[in-house]
Design a protein around this motif. Sequence first.
Motif, PDB file in Angstrom:
ATOM      1  N   LEU A  38      -3.171   0.997   3.686  1.00 14.69           N
ATOM      2  CA  LEU A  38      -3.276   1.561   2.552  1.00 14.69           C
ATOM      3  C   LEU A  38      -3.438   2.996   2.492  1.00 14.69           C
ATOM      4  O   LEU A  38      -4.483   3.587   3.345  1.00 14.69           O
ATOM      5  CB  LEU A  38      -4.318   0.799   1.589  1.00 14.69           C
ATOM      6  CG  LEU A  38      -4.242  -0.644   1.362  1.00 14.69           C
ATOM      7  CD1 LEU A  38      -5.402  -1.082   0.732  1.00 14.69           C
ATOM      8  CD2 LEU A  38      -2.798  -1.131   0.349  1.00 14.69           C
ATOM      9  N   VAL A  39      -2.627   3.691   1.892  1.00 13.39           N
ATOM     10  CA  VAL A  39      -2.943   5.284   1.674  1.00 13.39           C
ATOM     11  C   VAL A  39      -3.364   5.527   0.148  1.00 13.39           C
ATOM     12  O   VAL A  39      -2.874   5.155  -0.788  1.00 13.39           O
ATOM     13  CB  VAL A  39      -1.785   5.798   1.822  1.00 13.39           C
ATOM     14  CG1 VAL A  39      -1.945   7.546   1.762  1.00 13.39           C
ATOM     15  CG2 VAL A  39      -1.523   5.806   3.354  1.00 13.39           C
ATOM     16  N   VAL A  40      -4.618   6.098  -0.096  1.00 16.63           N
ATOM     17  CA  VAL A  40      -4.974   6.520  -1.427  1.00 16.63           C
ATOM     18  C   VAL A  40      -4.060   7.660  -2.105  1.00 16.63           C
ATOM     19  O   VAL A  40      -4.150   8.690  -1.558  1.00 16.63           O
ATOM     20  CB  VAL A  40      -6.393   7.076  -1.437  1.00 16.63           C
ATOM     21  CG1 VAL A  40      -6.845   6.999  -2.815  1.00 16.63           C
ATOM     22  CG2 VAL A  40      -7.121   5.610  -0.906  1.00 16.63           C
ATOM     23  N   GLU A  54       2.033   0.035   3.062  1.00 16.05           N
ATOM     24  CA  GLU A  54       3.064   0.382   4.187  1.00 16.05           C
ATOM     25  C   GLU A  54       4.302  -0.390   3.580  1.00 16.05           C
ATOM     26  O   GLU A  54       5.353  -0.050   4.034  1.00 16.05           O
ATOM     27  CB  GLU A  54       2.688   0.121   5.689  1.00 16.05           C
ATOM     28  CG  GLU A  54       1.957   0.875   6.306  1.00 16.05           C
ATOM     29  CD  GLU A  54       1.371   0.569   7.722  1.00 16.05           C
ATOM     30  OE1 GLU A  54       1.936  -0.416   8.158  1.00 16.05           O
ATOM     31  OE2 GLU A  54       0.408   1.213   8.320  1.00 16.05           O
ATOM     32  N   CYS A  55       4.151  -1.381   3.049  1.00 15.34           N
ATOM     33  CA  CYS A  55       5.206  -2.173   2.803  1.00 15.34           C
ATOM     34  C   CYS A  55       6.121  -1.624   1.259  1.00 15.34           C
ATOM     35  O   CYS A  55       6.943  -2.377   0.995  1.00 15.34           O
ATOM     36  CB  CYS A  55       4.877  -3.781   2.219  1.00 15.34           C
ATOM     37  SG  CYS A  55       3.796  -3.846   0.851  1.00 15.34           S
ATOM     38  N   GLY A  56       5.380  -0.818   0.831  1.00 20.47           N
ATOM     39  CA  GLY A  56       5.628  -0.311  -0.257  1.00 20.47           C
ATOM     40  C   GLY A  56       5.220  -0.549  -1.753  1.00 20.47           C
ATOM     41  O   GLY A  56       5.521   0.108  -2.560  1.00 20.47           O
ATOM     42  N   LYS A  73      -7.508  -3.929   3.875  1.00 23.21           N
ATOM     43  CA  LYS A  73      -6.716  -3.143   4.711  1.00 23.21           C
ATOM     44  C   LYS A  73      -5.292  -3.293   4.416  1.00 23.21           C
ATOM     45  O   LYS A  73      -4.767  -2.556   4.918  1.00 23.21           O
ATOM     46  CB  LYS A  73      -6.836  -3.762   6.239  1.00 23.21           C
ATOM     47  CG  LYS A  73      -8.253  -3.585   6.648  1.00 23.21           C
ATOM     48  CD  LYS A  73      -8.235  -4.275   8.002  1.00 23.21           C
ATOM     49  CE  LYS A  73      -9.738  -4.118   8.689  1.00 23.21           C
ATOM     50  NZ  LYS A  73      -9.844  -4.626   9.956  1.00 23.21           N
ATOM     51  N   SER A  74      -4.942  -4.111   3.378  1.00 24.50           N
ATOM     52  CA  SER A  74      -3.354  -4.032   2.912  1.00 24.50           C
ATOM     53  C   SER A  74      -3.291  -4.675   1.643  1.00 24.50           C
ATOM     54  O   SER A  74      -4.326  -4.841   1.063  1.00 24.50           O
ATOM     55  CB  SER A  74      -2.706  -5.141   3.897  1.00 24.50           C
ATOM     56  OG  SER A  74      -3.127  -6.469   3.777  1.00 24.50           O
ATOM     57  N   CYS A  75      -2.358  -4.455   0.948  1.00 24.96           N
ATOM     58  CA  CYS A  75      -2.022  -4.750  -0.627  1.00 24.96           C
ATOM     59  C   CYS A  75      -2.251  -6.586  -0.772  1.00 24.96           C
ATOM     60  O   CYS A  75      -2.327  -6.912  -1.668  1.00 24.96           O
ATOM     61  CB  CYS A  75      -0.757  -4.444  -1.138  1.00 24.96           C
ATOM     62  SG  CYS A  75       0.715  -5.271  -0.207  1.00 24.96           S
ATOM     63  N   GLY A  76      -2.254  -7.191   0.192  1.00 25.60           N
ATOM     64  CA  GLY A  76      -2.262  -8.555   0.296  1.00 25.60           C
ATOM     65  C   GLY A  76      -0.929  -9.254  -0.094  1.00 25.60           C
ATOM     66  O   GLY A  76      -0.942 -10.582   0.144  1.00 25.60           O
TER      67      GLY A  76
END
Length: 203
Positions: A38-40, A54-56, A73-76
């Motif tokens: 994830l990028v803020v 990263e997946c968009g 750490k990710s969008c889930g």
Amino acid sequence: MSVSKGWFQQVKRGSEHHQFGKHHPSYINVLGQQFGKLVVIEQEPGKGVVCQCECGNIHKEANTVDLRRGRRKSCGKCNNLGNPKFKAEEDALILKWAGYKSTAEIADLVSELGYRRATISTIKNRVVKLNKTRVNNEQISLRRVGELYPLAKGSDRDVELCRQLYDVGVPPQQIAEKMKMTVPHVSSIVHYRSRVHAAYGWA
């Protein structure tokens, strides 16, 4: 808007509050930072943080605590929980290489398709589910066959040579001496109790 709190005091809310439109005193600026995948990309006062995975996918967190402590750490939606249904091409890949590539290698190939980040457990669990709908003689096995089995003794070519020698009348004892194998192992080969499948599908 204000809320009365006794005759002597009013608690201000909304735009009347002195902190309205401002960050909390304990605010930590993480704009532009990366946490796992994830990028803020946004961090407005009172609106949490908006992240891009990263997946968009766009993901929103109420605060930065879980991000900074490594719990998020990710969008889930780009992990196995977000993609419970396997695609037909993922299943086809598992069917093609089961028994010829290691489970870890199959997981890497499935991950390359881009639908999920597959692990060894992902592939094993999927095979169990696929086998529930298949008859016994069509069951999928992840155990590698022939010379690709990690503990295999001798190549597929050696196994075939043992059987050819036995077919022309050479006894297992002589075959074992010639091929530097044990007699019980040669017997199991020539009588098709082991090494029944060759690794012909490997590529």
